[in-house]
Write a protein that holds these residues in place. Structure first.
Motif, PDB file in Angstrom:
ATOM      1  N   PRO A 361       0.836  -1.208   0.000  1.00 37.47           N
ATOM      2  CA  PRO A 361       0.000   0.000   0.000  1.00 37.47           C
ATOM      3  C   PRO A 361       0.866   1.251   0.000  1.00 37.47           C
ATOM      4  O   PRO A 361       2.012   1.252   0.461  1.00 37.47           O
ATOM      5  CB  PRO A 361      -0.808  -0.127   1.292  1.00 37.47           C
ATOM      6  N   ALA A 362       0.297   2.325  -0.496  1.00 37.92           N
ATOM      7  CA  ALA A 362       1.038   3.586  -0.550  1.00 37.92           C
ATOM      8  C   ALA A 362       1.510   4.018   0.827  1.00 37.92           C
ATOM      9  O   ALA A 362       2.610   4.564   0.975  1.00 37.92           O
ATOM     10  CB  ALA A 362       0.163   4.667  -1.185  1.00 37.92           C
ATOM     11  N   SER A 363       0.704   3.761   1.843  1.00 37.31           N
ATOM     12  CA  SER A 363       1.070   4.194   3.204  1.00 37.31           C
ATOM     13  C   SER A 363       2.347   3.530   3.691  1.00 37.31           C
ATOM     14  O   SER A 363       3.029   4.064   4.577  1.00 37.31           O
ATOM     15  CB  SER A 363      -0.075   3.872   4.172  1.00 37.31           C
ATOM     16  N   ARG A 375       1.531   6.427  -8.474  1.00 35.59           N
ATOM     17  CA  ARG A 375       1.512   5.034  -8.931  1.00 35.59           C
ATOM     18  C   ARG A 375       0.312   4.846  -9.839  1.00 35.59           C
ATOM     19  O   ARG A 375      -0.659   5.619  -9.769  1.00 35.59           O
ATOM     20  CB  ARG A 375       1.503   4.059  -7.749  1.00 35.59           C
ATOM     21  N   ASP A 377      -1.738   2.104 -10.378  1.00 36.43           N
ATOM     22  CA  ASP A 377      -2.783   1.118 -10.107  1.00 36.43           C
ATOM     23  C   ASP A 377      -4.052   1.850  -9.672  1.00 36.43           C
ATOM     24  O   ASP A 377      -4.131   3.084  -9.728  1.00 36.43           O
ATOM     25  CB  ASP A 377      -2.319   0.090  -9.069  1.00 36.43           C
ATOM     26  N   ALA A 378      -5.040   1.115  -9.203  1.00 31.95           N
ATOM     27  CA  ALA A 378      -6.325   1.722  -8.862  1.00 31.95           C
ATOM     28  C   ALA A 378      -6.234   2.692  -7.694  1.00 31.95           C
ATOM     29  O   ALA A 378      -7.121   3.534  -7.527  1.00 31.95           O
ATOM     30  CB  ALA A 378      -7.349   0.627  -8.554  1.00 31.95           C
ATOM     31  N   SER A 379      -5.173   2.606  -6.896  1.00 32.95           N
ATOM     32  CA  SER A 379      -5.036   3.548  -5.785  1.00 32.95           C
ATOM     33  C   SER A 379      -4.661   4.938  -6.261  1.00 32.95           C
ATOM     34  O   SER A 379      -4.862   5.919  -5.548  1.00 32.95           O
ATOM     35  CB  SER A 379      -3.986   3.039  -4.792  1.00 32.95           C
ATOM     36  N   GLY A 380      -4.093   5.025  -7.492  1.00 30.59           N
ATOM     37  CA  GLY A 380      -3.623   6.318  -7.960  1.00 30.59           C
ATOM     38  C   GLY A 380      -4.355   6.875  -9.150  1.00 30.59           C
ATOM     39  O   GLY A 380      -4.243   8.078  -9.435  1.00 30.59           O
ATOM     40  N   ARG A 397      -3.299  10.671  -9.167  1.00 30.88           N
ATOM     41  CA  ARG A 397      -3.302  11.371  -7.893  1.00 30.88           C
ATOM     42  C   ARG A 397      -1.938  11.297  -7.201  1.00 30.88           C
ATOM     43  O   ARG A 397      -1.254  10.264  -7.251  1.00 30.88           O
ATOM     44  CB  ARG A 397      -4.378  10.786  -6.974  1.00 30.88           C
ATOM     45  N   LEU A 399      -0.366  10.604  -4.064  1.00 31.53           N
ATOM     46  CA  LEU A 399      -0.816   9.873  -2.883  1.00 31.53           C
ATOM     47  C   LEU A 399      -0.190  10.380  -1.595  1.00 31.53           C
ATOM     48  O   LEU A 399      -0.583   9.946  -0.518  1.00 31.53           O
ATOM     49  CB  LEU A 399      -0.535   8.379  -3.071  1.00 31.53           C
ATOM     50  N   ALA A 431       3.535  -0.918  -6.476  1.00 32.33           N
ATOM     51  CA  ALA A 431       2.301  -1.080  -7.251  1.00 32.33           C
ATOM     52  C   ALA A 431       2.574  -1.962  -8.461  1.00 32.33           C
ATOM     53  O   ALA A 431       3.629  -1.863  -9.090  1.00 32.33           O
ATOM     54  CB  ALA A 431       1.778   0.276  -7.717  1.00 32.33           C
ATOM     55  N   ASP A 605       6.099   3.271 -10.636  1.00 32.48           N
ATOM     56  CA  ASP A 605       6.005   4.129  -9.455  1.00 32.48           C
ATOM     57  C   ASP A 605       7.105   5.184  -9.447  1.00 32.48           C
ATOM     58  O   ASP A 605       8.273   4.886  -9.737  1.00 32.48           O
ATOM     59  CB  ASP A 605       6.154   3.305  -8.179  1.00 32.48           C
TER      60      ASP A 605
END
Length: 623
Positions: A361-363, A375, A377-380, A397, A399, A431, A605
């Motif tokens: 995870p980004a965190s 990144r 993937d779907a998180s970004g 985004r 992050l 990612a 990334d």
């Protein structure tokens, strides 16, 4: 998978580094309690590294003429063992295996003298020994019962070794689990004539360790012609049919007994290569003088480098060596010094597939001082199907939460193929996604991702230093003219920042580019100095992912590729980056405020931190 072989003349290599430790084996196989594996162990005061990707397996063939009635001379073998002990740390020697015919007649006296000589090695480097036809009654198999050999070289000898995991009920066959290159390896030491019961036992060992690559050692396996081309002996054919060919784990099988040395490659039932080698030097001067063969595994390069030499002669003053000693100190023929090219991951895939790491995870990858992290993937971002275009206006985004979002735009009249989404990624990338840029010169095609007009990153000066990281893959084949294409940059002219020292006042204040020779170029105009210190890499590869990191400690800048510092990093002072409030860009570099071409390849990334990071803190850690 097809492995290839090649003969090399590399000169005296520095033999590598490795280690041993084991995992608990099934009780049914006669296992002895194991010592937990650890990254570095000390044995007899010598350290060795179980996690290094480079390690050495030492192989000792027929020593029988050194223990021959009243002609016994253990001095050469003692020197071989001293060498292995002394060189264990530097060469990362994981294990030594003897291929049988320890003695000439197998008498109580010969066996006892040989066993005493092994004290030089015992407790310092783990090893296995197996019976050759000269060590026991040659007309018998492993069901022969008691013998002088069994009393000295039976299971009791190995009980204190952390690698030893068990022996067959008769005591003449044993196995070790060796920890090296971050994984466990199985070594089978089989009698000169293994019985059907012994074969069942060996199969049980393999069945109990189904994911371990295995090296099989025995005395009588194959013989060779004068050119070094080998073929299975009668006993070797029996082993091949009854054990080797049906167990894909066995990738290397080693035997002695015959001379001259030689090798061949056979295909097993899984259609994979099995390397069959004969190692025996008893016909050489002084009965081989305790000559050893080293197998230098390098799992990063995908190679096993093989060398053959006599430590007894090597230890002597070269000026005082006799002609025969000088002739025998090292063997350099094609049968004695060569390299095997093996893609270990691919070769072992059928029984021990590589489990890719899960996305992080980004965190988990935003240390203190993270200014921006993107990144794909779907998180970004909103992802697309594999190969699907990423539309102009799409947002990636930031992050880190600092508002440095990137917006997609195509250059000039570039079409949808100029930027597509891909699940391809560096194995160590947090990612599991990337963007595929199809940029190039004429007609100025490509795509860029740019921060907004008011993004904080546009004006960040990085006076305390910085770390800029990204993952990049160049296509193979690398087609077209992509010289001086940009990977990332800040827009604006360095002349507008008052800089006067550079190649041109029209180039940007900071950029990472690729030269026509595929050298990475990082050029920065510092905030504080009127200078343009520029780093240059080697010719970077095509067809595989690489991690690039630019680290500045507030005084100077160092570029790393795959965790390795490149050579051409300038020592000129460099404090900060002369940013002009203009956008940060992924996918191109401006000149005179214009984009002439876009990047060609994949970008993964990308992270920017406002302080220098250690290599172990990179997006993919390098220790």
């Amino acid at each position: 998978m097809s492995t290839t072989e090649q003969h090399e003349n590399p000169g005296r290599r520095t033999v590598l580094r490795a280690a041993v430790a084991g995992s608990v084996a099934a009780a049914a196989t006669g296992a002895v309690a194991a010592v937990p594996a650890q990254a570095a162990e000390v044995s007899g005061g010598r350290r060795f590294d179980t996690d290094s990707p480079r390690f050495t397996l030492a192989v000792l063939p027929d020593t029988q003429y050194l223990f021959d009635a009243d002609s016994t001379d253990p001095a050469p073998l003692r020197e071989t063992f001293r060498y292995l002990v002394a060189d264990r740390s530097e060469a990362n020697i994981a294990f030594m295996t003897h291929l049988g015919d320890v003695t000439e007649h197998g008498t109580e006296d010969e066996i006892r003298r040989a066993a005493q000589t092994f004290r030089t090695l015992h407790g310092k480097v783990p090893y296995s020994v197996l019976a050759g036809n000269h060590d026991i009654a040659s007309s018998t198999d492993d069901q022969r019962g008691d013998s002088a050999y069994l009393r000295e070289f039976g299971p009791g000898r190995y009980a204190s070794m952390p690698t030893f995991k068990g022996a067959s009920p008769d005591g003449y066959n044993s196995y070790h689990v060796v920890r090296a290159a971050g994984r466990d390896w199985l070594v089978l030491a089989l009698d000169w004539r293994i019985s059907d019961k012994g074969t069942v036992w060996a199969q049980g060992v393999l069945d109990a360790h189904p994911t371990l690559p295995a090296v099989l050692t025995t005395h009588d396996l194959a013989f060779a012609d004068g050119e070094g081309s080998a073929r299975l002996s009668g006993n070797g054919q029996r082993l091949w049919d009854g054990l080797i060919r049906g167990n894909d784990q066995i990738f290397l099988a080693l035997g002695g007994h015959y001379w001259p040395p030689g090798r061949t490659v056979l295909r097993n039932d899984a259609d994979n290569d099995v390397h069959i080698h004969i190692t025996n030097y008893q016909d050489r001067y002084y009965g081989g003088a305790g000559m050893i063969r080293t197998y230098g595994f390098d799992v990063v390069r995908g190679v096993i480098d093989v060398e053959t030499f006599a430590p007894w002669f090597l230890s002597r003053d070269p000026a005082r060596r006799t002609p025969l000693e000088a002739e025998t100190v090292e063997l350099t023929g094609a049968a004695d010094r060569f390299s095997l090219s093996i893609d270990f991951d691919d070769r072992f895939r059928g029984f021990s597939p590589v489990v890719p790491p899960k996305p992080r995870p980004a965190s988990a990858v935003m240390p203190r001082g993270t200014v921006a992290y993107w990144r794909f993937d779907a998180s970004g971002m909103t992802t697309a199907p594999d190969g699907g275009p990423v539309a102009d206006g799409s947002v990636v985004r930031d992050l880190s939460g600092h508002g440095n979002d990137l917006t997609v735009g195509r250059l000039h009249s570039s079409g949808p193929e100029a930027l597509t989404w891909s699940p391809d990624h560096h194995p160590g990338q947090p990612a599991h996604a990337s963007l595929r840029f199809d940029g190039g010169k004429g007609p100025d095609r490509g795509a860029v991702l740019r921060t907004g007009r008011r993004a904080p990153l546009n004006s960040e000066k990085f006076l305390r230093g910085y770390t800029i990281e990204t993952f990049v893959r160049l296509p193979e084949p690398f087609e077209g003219d992509h010289s001086w294409m940009g990977i990332l940059s800040w827009e604006g002219r360095n002349g507008d920042a008052g800089k006067t020292t550079g190649w041109s006042p029209l180039e940007p204040t900071c950029s990472l580019n690729l030269s026509p020779e595929r050298f990475l170029q990082f050029v920065v105009y510092p905030h504080r100095q009127d200078a343009d210190p520029t780093s240059w890499s080697h010719a970077v590869p095509v067809g595989r992912w690489m991690h690039v990191a630019v680290v500045n400690d507030g005084r100077r800048t160092v570029v790393y590729v795959d965790g390795s510092k490149i050579a051409r990093n300038p020592t000129a002072p460099s404090t900060g980056i002369a940013t002009l409030g203009k956008p940060f860009v992924l996918g191109a570099t401006q000149f005179d405020g214009e984009f002439g071409q876009g990047f060609y390849g994949w970008i993964g990334d990308t992270r920017i931190v406002d302080r220098p990071l250690r290599t172990r803190d990179f997006l993919t850690p390098f220790d």
